[in-house]
Design an enzyme around this catalytic site. Structure first.
Site, PDB file in Angstrom:
ATOM      1  N   HIS A  52       0.817  -1.223   0.000  1.00 41.20           N
ATOM      2  CA  HIS A  52       0.000   0.000   0.000  1.00 41.20           C
ATOM      3  C   HIS A  52       0.843   1.262   0.000  1.00 41.20           C
ATOM      4  O   HIS A  52       0.412   2.298  -0.479  1.00 41.20           O
ATOM      5  CB  HIS A  52      -1.020  -0.055   1.139  1.00 41.20           C
ATOM      6  CG  HIS A  52      -2.130  -0.986   0.802  1.00 41.20           C
ATOM      7  ND1 HIS A  52      -2.118  -2.312   1.148  1.00 41.20           N
ATOM      8  CD2 HIS A  52      -3.238  -0.806   0.040  1.00 41.20           C
ATOM      9  CE1 HIS A  52      -3.190  -2.899   0.654  1.00 41.20           C
ATOM     10  NE2 HIS A  52      -3.889  -2.013  -0.022  1.00 41.20           N
ATOM     11  N   CYS A  68      -9.898  -3.042 -10.669  1.00 37.41           N
ATOM     12  CA  CYS A  68      -9.462  -1.845  -9.941  1.00 37.41           C
ATOM     13  C   CYS A  68      -8.109  -2.039  -9.272  1.00 37.41           C
ATOM     14  O   CYS A  68      -7.625  -1.162  -8.573  1.00 37.41           O
ATOM     15  CB  CYS A  68     -10.509  -1.410  -8.922  1.00 37.41           C
ATOM     16  SG  CYS A  68     -10.737  -2.612  -7.619  1.00 37.41           S
ATOM     17  N   ARG A 105       2.175  -9.502  -0.849  1.00 36.31           N
ATOM     18  CA  ARG A 105       2.373  -8.366  -1.765  1.00 36.31           C
ATOM     19  C   ARG A 105       3.299  -7.300  -1.192  1.00 36.31           C
ATOM     20  O   ARG A 105       3.805  -6.457  -1.935  1.00 36.31           O
ATOM     21  CB  ARG A 105       1.014  -7.753  -2.143  1.00 36.31           C
ATOM     22  CG  ARG A 105       0.252  -7.224  -0.974  1.00 36.31           C
ATOM     23  CD  ARG A 105      -1.198  -6.942  -1.313  1.00 36.31           C
ATOM     24  NE  ARG A 105      -1.426  -5.590  -1.769  1.00 36.31           N
ATOM     25  CZ  ARG A 105      -2.629  -5.052  -1.922  1.00 36.31           C
ATOM     26  NH1 ARG A 105      -3.711  -5.780  -1.699  1.00 36.31           N
ATOM     27  NH2 ARG A 105      -2.765  -3.825  -2.326  1.00 36.31           N
ATOM     28  N   ARG A 107     -10.895   4.129  -1.530  1.00 41.51           N
ATOM     29  CA  ARG A 107     -10.366   3.307  -0.425  1.00 41.51           C
ATOM     30  C   ARG A 107     -10.637   4.049   0.888  1.00 41.51           C
ATOM     31  O   ARG A 107      -9.804   4.823   1.350  1.00 41.51           O
ATOM     32  CB  ARG A 107      -8.863   3.088  -0.586  1.00 41.51           C
ATOM     33  CG  ARG A 107      -8.461   2.144  -1.721  1.00 41.51           C
ATOM     34  CD  ARG A 107      -6.957   1.949  -1.727  1.00 41.51           C
ATOM     35  NE  ARG A 107      -6.538   0.807  -2.507  1.00 41.51           N
ATOM     36  CZ  ARG A 107      -6.083   0.868  -3.770  1.00 41.51           C
ATOM     37  NH1 ARG A 107      -5.991   2.035  -4.381  1.00 41.51           N
ATOM     38  NH2 ARG A 107      -5.724  -0.228  -4.397  1.00 41.51           N
ATOM     39  N   GLU A 125     -11.293 -10.820  -4.975  1.00 44.03           N
ATOM     40  CA  GLU A 125      -9.896 -10.677  -4.553  1.00 44.03           C
ATOM     41  C   GLU A 125      -9.303 -11.984  -4.058  1.00 44.03           C
ATOM     42  O   GLU A 125      -8.111 -12.057  -3.783  1.00 44.03           O
ATOM     43  CB  GLU A 125      -9.803  -9.673  -3.387  1.00 44.03           C
ATOM     44  CG  GLU A 125     -10.390  -8.326  -3.699  1.00 44.03           C
ATOM     45  CD  GLU A 125     -10.033  -7.298  -2.654  1.00 44.03           C
ATOM     46  OE1 GLU A 125      -9.042  -6.593  -2.853  1.00 44.03           O
ATOM     47  OE2 GLU A 125     -10.754  -7.205  -1.642  1.00 44.03           O
ATOM     48  N   ARG A 139     -15.801   1.851  -1.340  1.00 41.21           N
ATOM     49  CA  ARG A 139     -15.533   0.525  -0.767  1.00 41.21           C
ATOM     50  C   ARG A 139     -15.527   0.633   0.743  1.00 41.21           C
ATOM     51  O   ARG A 139     -14.925   1.556   1.304  1.00 41.21           O
ATOM     52  CB  ARG A 139     -14.182   0.009  -1.245  1.00 41.21           C
ATOM     53  CG  ARG A 139     -13.873  -1.364  -0.660  1.00 41.21           C
ATOM     54  CD  ARG A 139     -12.578  -1.906  -1.168  1.00 41.21           C
ATOM     55  NE  ARG A 139     -11.435  -1.203  -0.612  1.00 41.21           N
ATOM     56  CZ  ARG A 139     -10.174  -1.482  -0.932  1.00 41.21           C
ATOM     57  NH1 ARG A 139      -9.915  -2.427  -1.827  1.00 41.21           N
ATOM     58  NH2 ARG A 139      -9.183  -0.827  -0.388  1.00 41.21           N
ATOM     59  N   ASN A 147      -4.592  -6.924  -7.123  1.00 40.90           N
ATOM     60  CA  ASN A 147      -3.473  -6.916  -6.163  1.00 40.90           C
ATOM     61  C   ASN A 147      -3.603  -8.084  -5.190  1.00 40.90           C
ATOM     62  O   ASN A 147      -2.654  -8.819  -4.943  1.00 40.90           O
ATOM     63  CB  ASN A 147      -3.449  -5.609  -5.363  1.00 40.90           C
ATOM     64  CG  ASN A 147      -3.441  -4.391  -6.255  1.00 40.90           C
ATOM     65  OD1 ASN A 147      -3.041  -4.490  -7.401  1.00 40.90           O
ATOM     66  ND2 ASN A 147      -3.901  -3.269  -5.749  1.00 40.90           N
ATOM     67  N   ASP A 148      -4.794  -8.198  -4.640  1.00 45.26           N
ATOM     68  CA  ASP A 148      -5.000  -9.296  -3.693  1.00 45.26           C
ATOM     69  C   ASP A 148      -5.235 -10.615  -4.410  1.00 45.26           C
ATOM     70  O   ASP A 148      -4.818 -11.664  -3.919  1.00 45.26           O
ATOM     71  CB  ASP A 148      -6.174  -8.977  -2.756  1.00 45.26           C
ATOM     72  CG  ASP A 148      -5.730  -8.077  -1.623  1.00 45.26           C
ATOM     73  OD1 ASP A 148      -4.641  -8.326  -1.076  1.00 45.26           O
ATOM     74  OD2 ASP A 148      -6.445  -7.113  -1.311  1.00 45.26           O
TER      75      ASP A 148
HETATM   76  C1  PEP Z   1      -6.785  -4.991  -4.884  1.00 46.09           C
HETATM   77  O1  PEP Z   1      -6.584  -5.850  -4.010  1.00 46.09           O
HETATM   78  O2  PEP Z   1      -6.472  -5.151  -6.090  1.00 46.09           O
HETATM   79  C2  PEP Z   1      -7.422  -3.715  -4.522  1.00 46.09           C
HETATM   80  C3  PEP Z   1      -7.793  -2.851  -5.429  1.00 46.09           C
HETATM   81  O3  PEP Z   1      -7.566  -3.456  -3.202  1.00 46.09           O
HETATM   82  P1  PEP Z   1      -6.342  -2.956  -2.273  1.00 46.09           P
HETATM   83  O4  PEP Z   1      -5.158  -2.727  -3.151  1.00 46.09           O
HETATM   84  O5  PEP Z   1      -6.801  -1.748  -1.556  1.00 46.09           O
HETATM   85  O6  PEP Z   1      -6.166  -4.146  -1.362  1.00 46.09           O
HETATM   86 MG    MG Z   2      -7.498  -5.593  -2.085  1.00 47.29          MG
END
Ligand code: PEP
Ligand code: MG
Length: 590
Positions: A214, A528, A491, A321, A457, A358, A480-481
């Site tokens: 993040h 996203c 990650r 977020r 996710e 979200r 991402n997740d």
């Molecule tokens: C993701 O996991 O791709 C996502 C958009 O959420 P975050 O990056 O906030 O976990």
């Molecule tokens: Mg995520």
């Protein structure tokens, strides 16, 4: 002497500036800039803490029993000597007055500088005095922690930066330094990143972190060049070194020679020209060569970010977020009214365009409170985070839901739930939503209708996509997740960052299936995660049938440029080949 440190390229662009090294003290230390008019009181705060420790040690010495070992007395003498040394006092004063560091930051910065000198000493006895220095510094820091602070607390600063207040406008460093500065740290939490709001630093370097940690995401959202996972950066780079951050290549060049400096200055200007060229696409509709209309949405972290999204040509927010409203507040969470105002600000800022909000996604590398130790849970990414966190605290969850529903009376809101995997979680989530609505009804409060969406996710959710589509109006793939959980790669861990692969066949198949199933059922599917803003992935996603992308505003125009050059009819058969391949990356070159 010029040398390079390699890390991960996480936020594009080139930054050239002097290093501000954030020391990693054994004690948790806050870092923030004070205002020029606070310099005197901040210096006094540091001096008072130091004097208090001197008094404390003198008292200890006076009260020492007669039979106490003589070494103890000598040790206290050494500590007192260090405390009264000008190398500590004057230098701390300078960091505060010239750089506008808060007292704790100034103290740990100076500790780092003196520690280096101790490390280089030949004499073993003197080298060992470093531990004493650390001890006295910690004593002073502990003293500061217990003292009421006459200056703005970091949370208040973060608040001010969120509100874009006049105070924040008064924070530039030019009171002390005209040159651009780059921040070098062992690690930075997402909240740290927000506190060091964009104008203060030209770039970021951290020793730890992955591409989709993040911290990296926040750097990208601020459109600041950043390199993470540059191990040893905070040891090798010294305070005030000239540093080049090449955010495209993931390289940090320290103490560059004039020739290298000139070369990067040139590249920096080229980047600016490219941005300038792209900015002409702002009002161009995102249509492919075969006339497919592509929805380009923005990811935002703060309610006021909507303006940047509109400026970049976004047609809505695809991911707000909200957790950044909750983080770094020492557990003092925003109430319904504060949240309602924040969501409403985001809705108003988007001028009638939809805003996807979200619900809270804290836990793992987004701790609610900075003081919460990282290893609080055995395995935070698999623990209580995202919707699991919300369902574990239904009252807090419904407070957020009520605030969002009320804001929906003022514009189009799409409500998005993170990390759902079980049918029981879906049931509980929808039950909480109904309860929040009835609580508003009972109060006679005004609220609006929302569309309901689920994030995909977790591999389990991708495999159950039909179940999800039956119960939600839209889906949003959090790559991402999804990558993290499909490949079992943390990650945020740079040690396994090389295995974090958006093109792994298993990941691609899950993404392709979710998009295809959504299209078959006529429901909107968006991506996203960071993949959506990666121009190297745009054609593949278009070929797989994706028509909605959500990314940082800074990435929208480059992705739009790819879209304008693409023909989805030609891309579709190629995309199927890529997904079926055992080695997709080999087929990626156009
Ligand atoms: C993701 O996991 O791709 C996502 C958009 O959420 P975050 O990056 O906030 O976990
Ligand atoms: Mg995520």
């Amino acid at each position: 002497m010029t040398f390079a440190i390699h890390g991960l390229a996480v936020s594009r662009g080139i930054a050239i500036g002097r290093a501000v090294v954030v020391a990693s003290s054994r004690m948790e230390v806050v870092h923030y800039f004070i205002r020029p008019e606070q310099v005197e009181s901040e210096i006094a705060r540091a001096r008072n803490a130091r004097n208090a420790v001197i008094d404390e040690l003198r008292r200890l010495q006076d009260e020492m029993p007669k039979d106490a070992p003589a070494e103890l007395d000598a040790l206290l003498d050494v500590h007192l000597m260090l405390l009264q040394d000008a190398a500590l006092g004057t230098a701390v004063k300078n960091w505060i007055s010239e750089r506008l560091y808060n007292a704790e930051w100034a103290l740990t910065t100076q500790l780092e500088a003196i520690s280096r000198q101790f490390d280089e000493m030949e004499d073993e006895y003197l080298r060992e005095r470093k531990a004493d220095l650390e001890q006295v510094t910690e004593r002073i820091l502990r003293h500061m922690k217990g003292m009421p602070s006459p200056v703005a607390a970091p949370a208040a600063l973060a608040e001010a930066s969120r509100a874009g207040s006049a105070d924040q406008q008064e924070l530039p460093l030019d009171a002390g330094v005209d040159e651009p500065l780059v921040l070098v740290a062992q690690d930075l939490s997402p909240v740290d990143m927000l506190q060091f709001k964009s104008r203060l630093f030209a770039g970021f370097i951290t020793a730890v972190g992955g591409r989709t940690s993040h911290t990296a995401i926040v750097a990208r959202s601020m459109d600041i060049p950043a390199v993470v996972g540059a191990r040893a950066a905070s040891q090798l780079i010294r305070q005030d070194d000239w540093v080049i951050i090449d955010g495209n290549a993931g390289v940090v060049i320290v103490d560059p020679s004039p020739i290298i400096l000139a070369e990067y200055g040139f590249r920096q200007r080229q980047n600016d020209l490219e941005r300038e060229r792209l900015s002409r696409l702002r009002h161009t509709p995102a249509l492919t060569l075969d006339g497919e209309c592509i929805e380009l949405l923005a990811n935002i972290e703060q309610p006021g970010d909507g303006a940047a999204a509109v400026r970049a040509g976004a047609v809505g927010v695809g991911l707000f977020r909200t957790e950044f409203l909750f983080m770094g507040r020492g557990g003092n969470l925003p109430d319904e009214e504060e949240q309602y105002r924040a969501y409403r600000e985001a809705v108003d800022g988007m001028q009638g365009m939809p805003v996807t909000i979200r619900t809270l996604d804290v836990g793992a590398d987004k701790p609610l409170d900075k003081a919460q130790p990282k290893d609080y849970y055995l395995n935070p990414a698999l623990g209580l985070r995202a919707i699991r966190w919300s369902l574990a605290d239904p009252a807090m969850f419904r407070t957020q839901l009520r605030a969002i529903l009320r804001a929906a009376a003022h514009g189009q809101i799409h409500l998005l739930f993170p990390m759902l995997a079980h049918q029981s979680e879906i049931d509980q989530t929808l039950a909480q939503l109904r309860l929040a609505q009835s609580e508003l009804d009972a109060r006679g409060a005004v609220y609006g209708a929302v569309k309901l969406g689920a994030m995909i996710e977790v591999p389990a959710a991708a495999l159950m996509v039909r179940t999800f589509l039956r119960q939600f109006d839209f889906l949003s793939i959090g790559t991402n997740d999804l990558i993290q959980y499909t490949l079992a790669i943390d990650r945020a861990d740079e040690a396994v960052a090389h295995l974090y692969d958006p093109l792994h066949p298993a990941v691609l198949r899950l993404v392709a299936d979710v998009i295809a199933e959504g299209r078959a059922q006529g429901k909107s599917v968006c991506v996203c995660g960071e993949t959506a803003g990666d121009v190297g992935m745009t054609r593949l996603l278009l070929g797989l049938g994706l028509r909605s992308f959500s990314m940082h505003p800074a990435q929208i125009l480059a992705v739009k440029q790819e879209i304008l050059r693409s023909d989805t009819r030609k891309l579709a058969p190629w995309a199927q080949q890529v997904v079926q391949s055992e080695n997709p990356s080999a087929l990626m070159a156009p």
